[in-house]
Motif scaffolding. Structure first.
Motif, short mmCIF file in Angstrom:
data_model
loop_
_atom_site.label_atom_id
_atom_site.label_comp_id
_atom_site.label_asym_id
_atom_site.label_seq_id
_atom_site.Cartn_x
_atom_site.Cartn_y
_atom_site.Cartn_z
N PHE A 284 18.10 -4.27 8.62
CA PHE A 284 17.49 -5.22 9.56
C PHE A 284 16.85 -6.35 8.78
N PRO A 285 16.54 -7.46 9.44
CA PRO A 285 16.05 -8.66 8.74
C PRO A 285 14.69 -8.47 8.08
N GLU A 286 14.39 -9.35 7.14
CA GLU A 286 13.15 -9.26 6.39
C GLU A 286 11.92 -9.45 7.26
N ASP A 287 11.99 -10.30 8.29
CA ASP A 287 10.82 -10.52 9.12
C ASP A 287 10.47 -9.26 9.93
N VAL A 288 11.49 -8.51 10.34
CA VAL A 288 11.24 -7.25 11.05
C VAL A 288 10.57 -6.25 10.11
N ALA A 289 11.08 -6.16 8.89
CA ALA A 289 10.50 -5.25 7.91
C ALA A 289 9.07 -5.64 7.56
N PHE A 290 8.87 -6.93 7.33
CA PHE A 290 7.54 -7.41 6.96
C PHE A 290 6.52 -7.13 8.06
N ASP A 291 6.86 -7.45 9.30
CA ASP A 291 5.90 -7.29 10.39
C ASP A 291 5.50 -5.83 10.58
N ALA A 292 6.46 -4.92 10.40
CA ALA A 292 6.14 -3.50 10.55
C ALA A 292 5.27 -3.01 9.39
N PHE A 293 5.66 -3.33 8.17
CA PHE A 293 4.95 -2.80 7.01
C PHE A 293 3.57 -3.42 6.84
N SER A 294 3.41 -4.67 7.26
CA SER A 294 2.13 -5.35 7.06
C SER A 294 1.05 -4.85 8.01
N ASP A 295 1.42 -4.09 9.05
CA ASP A 295 0.43 -3.45 9.91
C ASP A 295 -0.05 -2.20 9.19
N LEU A 296 -1.11 -2.33 8.41
CA LEU A 296 -1.54 -1.26 7.52
C LEU A 296 -1.91 0.01 8.26
N THR A 297 -2.42 -0.12 9.48
CA THR A 297 -2.83 1.08 10.22
C THR A 297 -1.65 1.97 10.55
N ARG A 298 -0.42 1.45 10.42
CA ARG A 298 0.77 2.24 10.70
C ARG A 298 1.29 3.00 9.48
N GLN A 299 0.71 2.76 8.32
CA GLN A 299 1.21 3.37 7.09
C GLN A 299 1.32 4.90 7.16
N PRO A 300 0.36 5.62 7.79
CA PRO A 300 0.51 7.08 7.87
C PRO A 300 1.74 7.53 8.65
N SER A 301 2.33 6.64 9.45
CA SER A 301 3.53 7.00 10.21
C SER A 301 4.70 7.31 9.30
N TRP A 302 4.78 6.63 8.16
CA TRP A 302 5.90 6.86 7.23
C TRP A 302 5.45 7.39 5.87
N CYS A 303 4.19 7.76 5.74
CA CYS A 303 3.73 8.42 4.51
C CYS A 303 2.90 9.63 4.91
N LYS A 304 3.44 10.83 4.76
CA LYS A 304 2.79 12.04 5.25
C LYS A 304 1.52 12.39 4.48
N TYR A 305 1.34 11.80 3.30
CA TYR A 305 0.16 12.10 2.51
C TYR A 305 -1.04 11.25 2.90
N HIS B 141 -3.81 10.15 5.38
CA HIS B 141 -4.52 10.58 6.58
C HIS B 141 -4.80 9.39 7.49
N SER B 142 -5.25 8.29 6.90
CA SER B 142 -5.61 7.14 7.72
C SER B 142 -5.70 5.89 6.88
N VAL B 143 -5.50 4.75 7.55
CA VAL B 143 -5.78 3.44 6.98
C VAL B 143 -6.49 2.65 8.07
N GLU B 144 -7.63 2.09 7.73
CA GLU B 144 -8.38 1.34 8.72
C GLU B 144 -8.85 0.01 8.13
N TYR B 145 -8.89 -1.01 8.99
CA TYR B 145 -9.39 -2.31 8.55
C TYR B 145 -10.92 -2.28 8.55
N ILE B 146 -11.51 -2.86 7.51
CA ILE B 146 -12.97 -2.87 7.43
C ILE B 146 -13.51 -4.30 7.27
N GLY B 147 -12.64 -5.30 7.44
CA GLY B 147 -13.11 -6.68 7.38
C GLY B 147 -12.06 -7.59 6.78
#
Length: 201
Positions: free
Chosen positions: A43-64, A66-72
């Motif tokens: 799939f295109p780079e913009d689709v990949a970028f938009d998904a991966f750049s949402d850091l809170t979604r990282q636990p969806s594809w990395c089982k190790y 637990h969480s990623v949260e924005y703090i500022g």
């Protein structure tokens, strides 16, 4: 899934074998471990970028993870190079929590560069020392009937392994190899599969 981490590592160590060079793990674990892994995405780079750049979604594809949260957001005063953010996308501060062998450890991190849809860079500011980047390079192929857009995704990750992680391996070289061959590749593969599934919904 986290309970299986030690079994995965033991199996990996067994398959790799050991040598008499398996010494001085403590001193070696203090060194930066440089890793990288790549995968082709259908799939295109913009689709990949938009998904991966949402850091809170990282636990969806990395089982190790637990969480990623924005703090500022990163202040201008925190940036050494104020030209890094070339397309006016805010640089984020985030907190990451990882589990290995039933233990949790965390770090805070700042985005240092965001170039949509090409590249993201980051560096830790506390906790486990690490830095890295991910880049998305379009791979266009065409035939007489259609044009297919794919993307090569490459993840670069440099870190100091926590002592508890290094102690699970016989030598630090295996920490790097396990990180690349198992942790990073599994994450990239799961990322590809999850985004593909979402595109087809």
């Amino acid at each position: 899934d986290l309970e299986n981490t030690e079994d995965d590592i033991n199996e990996y160590n067994s398959a790799e074998g050991g040598t008499e060079e398996d010494k001085d793990d403590k001193s070696r674990s203090k060194n930066l471990i440089e890793c990288s892994a790549s995968i082709m995405l259908p799939f295109p780079e913009d689709v990949a970028f938009d998904a991966f750049s949402d850091l809170t979604r990282q636990p969806s594809w990395c089982k190790y993870l637990h969480s990623v949260e924005y703090i500022g957001l990163v202040d201008d005063s925190d940036m050494e190079d104020k030209t890094n953010n070339n397309n006016n996308i805010p640089l984020r501060k985030s907190k990451w929590t990882v589990g290995v062998k039933g233990l949790k450890f965390s770090w805070t991190s700042n985005d240092t560069k965001i170039l949509r849809p090409k590249r993201i860079e980051w560096e830790s500011t506390s906790g486990m020392k690490n830095m890295g980047s991910v880049e998305f390079v379009p791979q266009n192929s065409s035939s007489s009937s259609s044009v297919t857009t794919a993307t090569k995704m490459t993840l670069y990750f440099t870190y100091v392994a926590p002592r508890v992680v290094s102690s699970l391996f016989r030598r630090s070289g295996k920490v790097r190899k396990y990180t690349e061959d198992v942790l990073l590749m599994n994450m990239l593969t799961d990322f590809r599969d999850i985004v593909m599934e979402e595109k087809h919904k």
